[in-house]
Motif scaffolding. Structure first.
Motif, PDB file in Angstrom:
ATOM      1  N   THR A  68       0.802  -1.220   0.000  1.00  0.00           N
ATOM      2  CA  THR A  68       0.000   0.000   0.000  1.00  0.00           C
ATOM      3  C   THR A  68       0.839   1.276   0.000  1.00  0.00           C
ATOM      4  O   THR A  68       0.326   2.337  -0.305  1.00  0.00           O
ATOM      5  CB  THR A  68      -0.944   0.034   1.221  1.00  0.00           C
ATOM      6  N   ASP A  69       2.127   1.177   0.358  1.00  0.00           N
ATOM      7  CA  ASP A  69       2.947   2.386   0.446  1.00  0.00           C
ATOM      8  C   ASP A  69       4.388   2.094   0.056  1.00  0.00           C
ATOM      9  O   ASP A  69       5.217   1.757   0.901  1.00  0.00           O
ATOM     10  CB  ASP A  69       2.889   2.955   1.864  1.00  0.00           C
ATOM     11  N   LEU A  70       4.709   2.268  -1.207  1.00  0.00           N
ATOM     12  CA  LEU A  70       6.072   2.009  -1.673  1.00  0.00           C
ATOM     13  C   LEU A  70       7.046   3.101  -1.251  1.00  0.00           C
ATOM     14  O   LEU A  70       8.250   2.944  -1.418  1.00  0.00           O
ATOM     15  CB  LEU A  70       6.089   1.868  -3.199  1.00  0.00           C
ATOM     16  N   THR A  71       6.538   4.224  -0.714  1.00  0.00           N
ATOM     17  CA  THR A  71       7.455   5.264  -0.238  1.00  0.00           C
ATOM     18  C   THR A  71       8.105   4.859   1.076  1.00  0.00           C
ATOM     19  O   THR A  71       9.101   5.450   1.480  1.00  0.00           O
ATOM     20  CB  THR A  71       6.721   6.602  -0.046  1.00  0.00           C
ATOM     21  N   ASN A  72       7.554   3.862   1.759  1.00  0.00           N
ATOM     22  CA  ASN A  72       8.159   3.354   2.985  1.00  0.00           C
ATOM     23  C   ASN A  72       9.402   2.553   2.618  1.00  0.00           C
ATOM     24  O   ASN A  72       9.303   1.568   1.880  1.00  0.00           O
ATOM     25  CB  ASN A  72       7.150   2.470   3.728  1.00  0.00           C
ATOM     26  N   PRO A 182       0.801   0.733  14.433  1.00  0.00           N
ATOM     27  CA  PRO A 182      -0.661   0.676  14.546  1.00  0.00           C
ATOM     28  C   PRO A 182      -1.103  -0.603  15.259  1.00  0.00           C
ATOM     29  O   PRO A 182      -0.557  -1.676  15.012  1.00  0.00           O
ATOM     30  CB  PRO A 182      -1.129   0.666  13.079  1.00  0.00           C
ATOM     31  N   ASP A 183      -2.093  -0.479  16.137  1.00  0.00           N
ATOM     32  CA  ASP A 183      -2.557  -1.667  16.844  1.00  0.00           C
ATOM     33  C   ASP A 183      -3.493  -2.528  16.001  1.00  0.00           C
ATOM     34  O   ASP A 183      -3.960  -3.567  16.455  1.00  0.00           O
ATOM     35  CB  ASP A 183      -3.213  -1.294  18.179  1.00  0.00           C
ATOM     36  N   ASN A 184      -3.768  -2.094  14.754  1.00  0.00           N
ATOM     37  CA  ASN A 184      -4.560  -2.947  13.854  1.00  0.00           C
ATOM     38  C   ASN A 184      -3.663  -3.745  12.912  1.00  0.00           C
ATOM     39  O   ASN A 184      -4.127  -4.268  11.898  1.00  0.00           O
ATOM     40  CB  ASN A 184      -5.569  -2.124  13.058  1.00  0.00           C
ATOM     41  N   THR A 185      -2.367  -3.836  13.249  1.00  0.00           N
ATOM     42  CA  THR A 185      -1.442  -4.707  12.524  1.00  0.00           C
ATOM     43  C   THR A 185      -0.857  -5.711  13.507  1.00  0.00           C
ATOM     44  O   THR A 185      -0.610  -5.382  14.675  1.00  0.00           O
ATOM     45  CB  THR A 185      -0.291  -3.918  11.867  1.00  0.00           C
ATOM     46  N   SER A 186      -0.631  -6.924  13.046  1.00  0.00           N
ATOM     47  CA  SER A 186      -0.060  -7.938  13.932  1.00  0.00           C
ATOM     48  C   SER A 186       1.353  -7.562  14.363  1.00  0.00           C
ATOM     49  O   SER A 186       1.769  -7.855  15.490  1.00  0.00           O
ATOM     50  CB  SER A 186      -0.061  -9.308  13.240  1.00  0.00           C
ATOM     51  N   PRO A 215       1.326   5.179  12.335  1.00  0.00           N
ATOM     52  CA  PRO A 215       1.758   4.391  11.176  1.00  0.00           C
ATOM     53  C   PRO A 215       3.263   4.158  11.203  1.00  0.00           C
ATOM     54  O   PRO A 215       4.013   4.934  11.817  1.00  0.00           O
ATOM     55  CB  PRO A 215       1.358   5.265   9.978  1.00  0.00           C
ATOM     56  N   PHE A 216       3.707   3.105  10.535  1.00  0.00           N
ATOM     57  CA  PHE A 216       5.138   2.795  10.461  1.00  0.00           C
ATOM     58  C   PHE A 216       5.812   3.750   9.473  1.00  0.00           C
ATOM     59  O   PHE A 216       6.348   3.341   8.445  1.00  0.00           O
ATOM     60  CB  PHE A 216       5.352   1.353  10.008  1.00  0.00           C
ATOM     61  N   GLU A 217       5.809   5.043   9.781  1.00  0.00           N
ATOM     62  CA  GLU A 217       6.290   6.061   8.853  1.00  0.00           C
ATOM     63  C   GLU A 217       7.268   7.017   9.534  1.00  0.00           C
ATOM     64  O   GLU A 217       7.250   7.183  10.758  1.00  0.00           O
ATOM     65  CB  GLU A 217       5.109   6.860   8.288  1.00  0.00           C
ATOM     66  N   PHE A 218       8.085   7.656   8.719  1.00  0.00           N
ATOM     67  CA  PHE A 218       9.064   8.648   9.180  1.00  0.00           C
ATOM     68  C   PHE A 218       8.386   9.738  10.002  1.00  0.00           C
ATOM     69  O   PHE A 218       8.867  10.122  11.073  1.00  0.00           O
ATOM     70  CB  PHE A 218       9.757   9.236   7.946  1.00  0.00           C
ATOM     71  N   GLU A 219       7.258  10.249   9.500  1.00  0.00           N
ATOM     72  CA  GLU A 219       6.580  11.363  10.161  1.00  0.00           C
ATOM     73  C   GLU A 219       6.095  10.987  11.554  1.00  0.00           C
ATOM     74  O   GLU A 219       6.019  11.832  12.444  1.00  0.00           O
ATOM     75  CB  GLU A 219       5.398  11.842   9.310  1.00  0.00           C
ATOM     76  N   THR A 220       5.757   9.716  11.749  1.00  0.00           N
ATOM     77  CA  THR A 220       5.302   9.268  13.062  1.00  0.00           C
ATOM     78  C   THR A 220       6.391   9.492  14.106  1.00  0.00           C
ATOM     79  O   THR A 220       6.134  10.004  15.201  1.00  0.00           O
ATOM     80  CB  THR A 220       4.921   7.777  13.033  1.00  0.00           C
ATOM     81  N   GLY A 221       7.617   9.113  13.777  1.00  0.00           N
ATOM     82  CA  GLY A 221       8.726   9.289  14.703  1.00  0.00           C
ATOM     83  C   GLY A 221       9.036  10.746  14.962  1.00  0.00           C
ATOM     84  O   GLY A 221       9.272  11.156  16.116  1.00  0.00           O
ATOM     85  N   VAL A 244      12.027   2.795  10.284  1.00  0.00           N
ATOM     86  CA  VAL A 244      11.615   4.031   9.610  1.00  0.00           C
ATOM     87  C   VAL A 244      11.147   5.049  10.644  1.00  0.00           C
ATOM     88  O   VAL A 244      11.483   6.240  10.572  1.00  0.00           O
ATOM     89  CB  VAL A 244      10.513   3.743   8.576  1.00  0.00           C
ATOM     90  N   VAL A 245      10.377   4.599  11.620  1.00  0.00           N
ATOM     91  CA  VAL A 245       9.958   5.484  12.710  1.00  0.00           C
ATOM     92  C   VAL A 245      11.187   5.976  13.478  1.00  0.00           C
ATOM     93  O   VAL A 245      11.298   7.163  13.822  1.00  0.00           O
ATOM     94  CB  VAL A 245       8.990   4.750  13.656  1.00  0.00           C
TER      95      VAL A 245
END
Length: 345
Positions: A68-72, A182-186, A215-221, A244-245
Motif C-alpha cells: 500500500t505504500d512504496l514510499t516506505n 498501529p494496533d490494527n497490525t499484527s 503508522p510505520f512512517e518517518f513522520e510518526t517518529g 523508519v519510525v
C-alpha cells in the motif's frame, strides 16, 4: 499471420501439445524432443504467447504483490528478493500499489491475471483477505498475520520486543518511552506486547505519557519525539515500532538539538539497510528480510502449484487452522551507536 506453435510442431515433427509441454519444461518430454522443438522454435523466431497459454491452462504463472505504500523504505527491500525467487520458480511478479485495502480492490485482483497474491501490508481489520478467500485466490501473509487463515512468514515480533526491553534495562534505563506501530497490525500489536512484557519482567512499567502509536512512517517518529520531549520527566530511551519510525526520531532529534545517544537512546526494529548507514548507525532488531521475502514466494508457489518441494530449503515451523503453514524467523538485537547508558544529568 505470425508464427504459431502449429508451425513449430510441423517443423519439429511433433504434435502441438508436445510443443507447449517442451517449451515450458515439462519433465515428461524427452531431452531429444525438447532439443528438436527448441531448434524449430529458434529457426522460426517463435515466441510463446503467455496470454494464449493462460487461456488454455487457466494458469497465468503470475504472482501479485500488494503493497500500500512504496514510499516506505522497508518494502522496496522485499520486492527485489520476491521478484528473484518468483522468477527462479518460473513465475512473473506483478506489483500492485493500492492506496488502501478496500474490498473493492479484490475486483482488480481476482480477474485471473494472477495465480496468487502476496499480502505485504495487510491489517487485522482488512476485509481483503476474506474476500480473496471467498473468491478462492491463494494468498500468503508477508511480515503479517491476519484473522483469515492463510500461509504466513513472520518474525517473532514478541521476542523482538522483549530483546529491546532487555537491552535498555541492561543499559540502566528506567524512564523509557515507546512509539509503537498501529494496533490494527499484527506487527504493531506483537512488538508492543513483547516490549511491555520485557519491561514488566524487570519491574518497569511504561508511563502512559511516554507512549505513542502511529503508522510505520518517518513522520510518526518525528512528530512523536516532539511530544515526548514535552513530558515531565523526559524519557532517556525510546523504542520505535520499526526502523523508519526510528529514523524519523533521529532526524527530529538533530533538528531539536537532542544528542543521541547521550540524552536519548533510540532503538528500532527490522534492520533495513539504511539502519547501518554511517549517518544513522541505528541499534535495532535484525531479521532476515531477504529470506522472509523468498520464503513468502515459496509458500505461495507451493500452494498454487500443490508442490511442497517449493518450500525447500526453508522449513515450516507450524500448521495453523485448515492446515495453513506458518514460518517464523528468529530476531537478533544489533547494537550500534544510538543507545547507551542514560545520562546522569
Amino acid at each position: 499471420m505470425g508464427i504459431t506453435s502449429r508451425d513449430v510442431a510441423r517443423l519439429a515433427g511433433v504434435s502441438q501439445p508436445t510443443v507447449s509441454r517442451a517449451l515450458r519444461g515439462d519433465p515428461r518430454v524427452s531431452e531429444d524432443t525438447v532439443r528438436r522443438v527448441r531448434m524449430a522454435a529458434e529457426a522460426l523466431n517463435y515466441v510463446p504467447s503467455e496470454a494464449g497459454r493462460s487461456l488454455s491452462t487457466q494458469i497465468s504463472h503470475r504472482i501479485g504483490v500488494l503493497v500500500t505504500d512504496l514510499t516506505n523504505p522497508f518494502y522496496p527491500h522485499l520486492v527485489g528478493p520476491l521478484h528473484d525467487e518468483l522468477e527462479r520458480l518460473g513465475y512473473r511478479m506483478m506489483l500492485f500499489t493500492e492506496r488502501s485495502e478496500a474490498t473493492a480492490a479484490a475486483e482488480r485482483l481476482v480477474d485471473r491475471s494472477i495465480d496468487g497474491l502476496v499480502l505485504a501490508t495487510s491489517t487485522l481489520d482488512s476485509g481483503l483477505p476474506a474476500e480473496l478467500s471467498r473468491r478462492q485466490l491463494p494468498f500468503v501473509y508477508l511480515n503479517r498475520e491476519g484473522t483469515v487463515p492463510a500461509d504466513a512468514i513472520v518474525v517473532d515480533n514478541r521476542r523482538g520486543g522483549e530483546l529491546v526491553a532487555e537491552e535498555l534495562v541492561k543499559a540502566g534505563h528506567t524512564r523509557i518511552g515507546a512509539i509503537f506501530g498501529p494496533d490494527n497490525t499484527s506487527t504493531g500489536r506483537d512488538r508492543e506486547i513483547g516490549f511491555r512484557q520485557g519491561l514488566a519482567d524487570a519491574g518497569i512499567a511504561l508511563r502512559p505519557a511516554h507512549v505513542r502509536h502511529g503508522p510505520f512512517e518517518f513522520e510518526t517518529g518525528a512528530q512523536a519525539l516532539a511530544e515526548l520531549l514535552d513530558t515531565d520527566p523526559v524519557p532517556t530511551a525510546v523504542f520505535c515500532g520499526n526502523d523508519v519510525v526510528a529514523i524519523g526520531v533521529i532526524d527530529a532529534a538533530r533538528r531539536l538539538g537532542v544528542d543521541i545517544p547521550e540524552q536519548l537512546s533510540v532503538v528500532g526494529f527490522d534492520d533495513i539497510p539504511m539502519a547501518s548507514w554511517a549517518s544513522f548507525e541505528l541499534s535495532t532488531v535484525r531479521h532476515d528480510l531477504d529470506e522472509m521475502a523468498r520464503t513468502a514466494a515459496r509458500l505461495l508457489v507451493a500452494r498454487v502449484s500443490g508442490d511442497d518441494a517449493n518450500l525447500e530449503p526453508s522449513g515450516v515451523d507450524g500448521n495453523g487452522a485448515a492446515g495453513q503453514r506458518r514460518v517464523t524467523l528468529e530476531p537478533h538485537f544489533v547494537a550500534r551507536r544510538t543507545h547507551c547508558e542514560p545520562s546522569q544529568s
